[in-house]
Design an enzyme around this catalytic site. Structure first.
Site, short mmCIF file in Angstrom:
data_model
loop_
_atom_site.label_atom_id
_atom_site.label_comp_id
_atom_site.label_asym_id
_atom_site.label_seq_id
_atom_site.Cartn_x
_atom_site.Cartn_y
_atom_site.Cartn_z
N GLU A 21 -7.39 6.10 36.45
CA GLU A 21 -8.33 5.52 35.49
C GLU A 21 -8.54 6.49 34.33
O GLU A 21 -8.70 7.70 34.55
CB GLU A 21 -9.68 5.23 36.15
N TYR A 53 -13.99 -0.01 29.87
CA TYR A 53 -14.55 -0.77 28.74
C TYR A 53 -16.01 -0.39 28.59
O TYR A 53 -16.85 -0.78 29.40
CB TYR A 53 -14.43 -2.25 29.06
N ALA A 55 -17.69 1.99 29.47
CA ALA A 55 -18.34 2.79 30.52
C ALA A 55 -18.51 4.23 30.05
O ALA A 55 -17.66 4.75 29.33
CB ALA A 55 -17.51 2.77 31.80
N GLY A 112 -20.59 -5.44 34.16
CA GLY A 112 -21.18 -4.38 33.35
C GLY A 112 -22.64 -4.20 33.74
O GLY A 112 -23.18 -4.98 34.53
N ASP A 113 -23.24 -3.14 33.23
CA ASP A 113 -24.65 -2.87 33.54
C ASP A 113 -25.54 -3.43 32.44
O ASP A 113 -25.14 -3.46 31.27
CB ASP A 113 -24.88 -1.37 33.71
N GLN A 177 -15.58 1.13 44.34
CA GLN A 177 -16.36 2.25 43.83
C GLN A 177 -15.91 3.50 44.60
O GLN A 177 -15.41 3.39 45.73
CB GLN A 177 -17.85 1.95 44.10
N GLN A 213 -21.98 17.34 37.72
CA GLN A 213 -21.62 15.96 37.37
C GLN A 213 -21.70 15.05 38.60
O GLN A 213 -22.18 13.92 38.51
CB GLN A 213 -20.19 16.01 36.79
N LYS A 273 -8.43 13.95 33.04
CA LYS A 273 -8.02 15.36 33.26
C LYS A 273 -6.62 15.38 33.89
O LYS A 273 -6.49 15.32 35.13
CB LYS A 273 -9.01 16.05 34.20
P1 FAD Z 1 -20.82 -8.46 39.90
O1 FAD Z 1 -19.65 -8.70 40.76
O2 FAD Z 1 -21.24 -9.56 38.98
O3 FAD Z 1 -22.06 -8.05 40.84
C1 FAD Z 1 -23.23 -7.49 40.27
C2 FAD Z 1 -24.42 -7.73 41.19
O4 FAD Z 1 -24.74 -9.12 41.22
C3 FAD Z 1 -24.20 -7.32 42.65
O5 FAD Z 1 -25.38 -6.76 43.14
C4 FAD Z 1 -23.87 -8.65 43.35
O6 FAD Z 1 -24.24 -8.63 44.73
C5 FAD Z 1 -24.75 -9.62 42.54
N1 FAD Z 1 -24.18 -10.98 42.49
C6 FAD Z 1 -22.90 -11.32 42.21
N2 FAD Z 1 -22.76 -12.67 42.25
C7 FAD Z 1 -23.97 -13.18 42.56
C8 FAD Z 1 -24.49 -14.50 42.74
N3 FAD Z 1 -23.71 -15.58 42.63
N4 FAD Z 1 -25.81 -14.65 43.06
C9 FAD Z 1 -26.64 -13.56 43.17
N5 FAD Z 1 -26.22 -12.28 43.02
C10 FAD Z 1 -24.90 -12.10 42.70
N6 FAD Z 1 -18.74 -0.66 33.97
C11 FAD Z 1 -18.47 -0.69 32.65
O7 FAD Z 1 -19.37 -0.86 31.83
N7 FAD Z 1 -17.18 -0.55 32.18
C12 FAD Z 1 -16.12 -0.35 33.01
O8 FAD Z 1 -14.98 -0.20 32.57
C13 FAD Z 1 -16.38 -0.30 34.43
N8 FAD Z 1 -15.37 -0.13 35.31
C14 FAD Z 1 -15.64 -0.16 36.67
C15 FAD Z 1 -14.57 -0.05 37.57
C16 FAD Z 1 -14.81 -0.06 38.95
C17 FAD Z 1 -13.65 0.05 39.90
C18 FAD Z 1 -16.15 -0.17 39.43
C19 FAD Z 1 -16.42 -0.15 40.90
C20 FAD Z 1 -17.21 -0.30 38.54
C21 FAD Z 1 -16.97 -0.30 37.15
N9 FAD Z 1 -18.00 -0.46 36.23
C22 FAD Z 1 -17.74 -0.47 34.87
C23 FAD Z 1 -19.40 -0.57 36.67
C24 FAD Z 1 -19.86 -2.05 36.83
O9 FAD Z 1 -19.85 -2.70 35.58
C25 FAD Z 1 -21.26 -2.03 37.43
O10 FAD Z 1 -21.23 -1.53 38.74
C26 FAD Z 1 -22.05 -3.34 37.38
O11 FAD Z 1 -23.39 -3.06 37.76
C27 FAD Z 1 -21.54 -4.43 38.32
O12 FAD Z 1 -20.38 -4.98 37.88
P2 FAD Z 1 -19.55 -6.01 38.83
O13 FAD Z 1 -18.43 -6.51 38.02
O14 FAD Z 1 -19.28 -5.40 40.13
O15 FAD Z 1 -20.68 -7.17 39.00
#
Ligand code: FAD
Length: 289
Positions: A21, A53, A55, A112-113, A177, A213, A273
């Protein structure tokens, strides 16, 4: 010369795959140092590289540009991350056009967050909403998953139910994760298989080379540090050279153990890195061919 950039096929055809990544530069920060790091990383020949994207403050506008560079100039298959929560249908359509134009086949669909000021009217609530839109367009799609439960969900079982909906919407693979205890991954994988989730689950490994970190990252992600690892950080965290060696050794051991127990695909959070990724890949010589 790579001829197939489809990550589903790459995982299926390799015995042991290691991908990297990378993240694009922050807004108003030059692109060149990141490009140089990416070029160094590509020389180590990962199975594919993913580009985040937005992050960690990385600018969204650079994701597709950097991803295109990885694939066209470095000759490494690429996975472009895309988040949807703070976007809308029109912007996502623009991103899809740019991805197609850049020849990118693989997309990691993310929610995303949420920033604190997010409006209530949103086109996308969950990553699965994005998967439903992307699926008919012919992309190979990945999604994120959380062996220690997503921090906003109060129970792992519920989180896996939501994950199943995301997978059924059309995912081809998942990336976890980071985790520091392989037993956490194996227990989680068993839960996923019981829930009927059968697609590949790429194991996300973070080589920790900086003690400060890691404390911050674990706080945000909810990832637990096993006592053995905590002892390493406590002992070597303030000494960069020692922490680098210890972090590389720990990540290598995790990967060897995962491969020995039948895992086929590992994703390294390289933090841009090359020297860290190179040391780990050198340790894996003979195992990763
Ligand atoms: P989702 O799959 O939508 O889940 C988010 C939350 O909603 C979870 O708690 C889930 O249980 C809940 N949920 C899902 N569906 C439902 C439903 N139907 N009803 C009720 N609750 C529901 N962030 C960035 O900004 N940019 C990046 O490039 C990035 N890359 C990442 C790569 C990896 C491998 C990982 C693990 C994380 C990455 N993240 C990134 C962080 C990620 O955006 C955050 O963890 C975010 O909070 C959740 O994204 P998600 O796509 O997993 O969300």
């Amino acid at each position: 010369m790579v001829t197939n950039y489809n990550i589903r096929d790459i995982i299926a055809s390799s015995t042991h795959s290691v991908s990297f990544e990378v993240f694009p530069p922050k807004r108003d920060t030059p692109m060149e140092p990141v490009m140089a790091a990416v070029e160094e990383l590509s020389k180590i020949k990962p199975s594919f590289m993913s580009v985040t994207y937005g992050a960690g403050g990385g600018a969204n506008t650079n994701t597709i540009h950097l991803a295109e560079h990885v694939q066209k100039q470095c000759g490494v298959p690429v996975l472009a991350h895309l988040t949807c929560l703070t976007s809308n249908r029109e912007k996502i359509n623009d991103e899809i056009s740019s991805l197609k134009k850049a020849g990118i086949e693989n997309v990691l669909c993310l929610r995303g967050d949420a920033p604190s000021d997010i409006s209530q009217t949103r086109d996308f609530k969950y990553a699965s909403d994005l998967v439903r839109i992307m699926k008919p367009l012919g992309f190979c799609l990945g999604g994120a998953c959380y062996p220690e439960c997503h921090p906003e969900c109060d129970h792992l079982e519920k989180d896996i139910e939501h994950l199943k909906q995301k997978v059924d919407a059309g995912l081809d693979f998942l990336t976890t994760q980071m985790f520091f205890d392989n037993n956490v991954y194996f227990r989680y994988l068993a839960h996923l298989r019981n829930a009927g989730i059968t697609i590949p689950v790429i194991a996300g490994i973070m080589p920790v080379t900086n003690g400060k970190q890691i404390a911050r990252i674990c706080k945000i992600s909810g990832t637990l540090l096993p006592p053995r690892f905590r002892a390493i950080v406590d002992r070597f965290g303030d000494d960069p050279a020692s922490m680098l060696s210890a972090g590389v050794a720990y990540a290598t051991e995790q990967i060897v153990d995962l491969f020995a127990d039948g895992v086929k695909a590992v994703h390294l959070y390289t933090m841009n890195k090359p020297e860290v990724a190179k040391r780990i890949m050198d340790n894996l010589k003979g195992i990763v061919k």
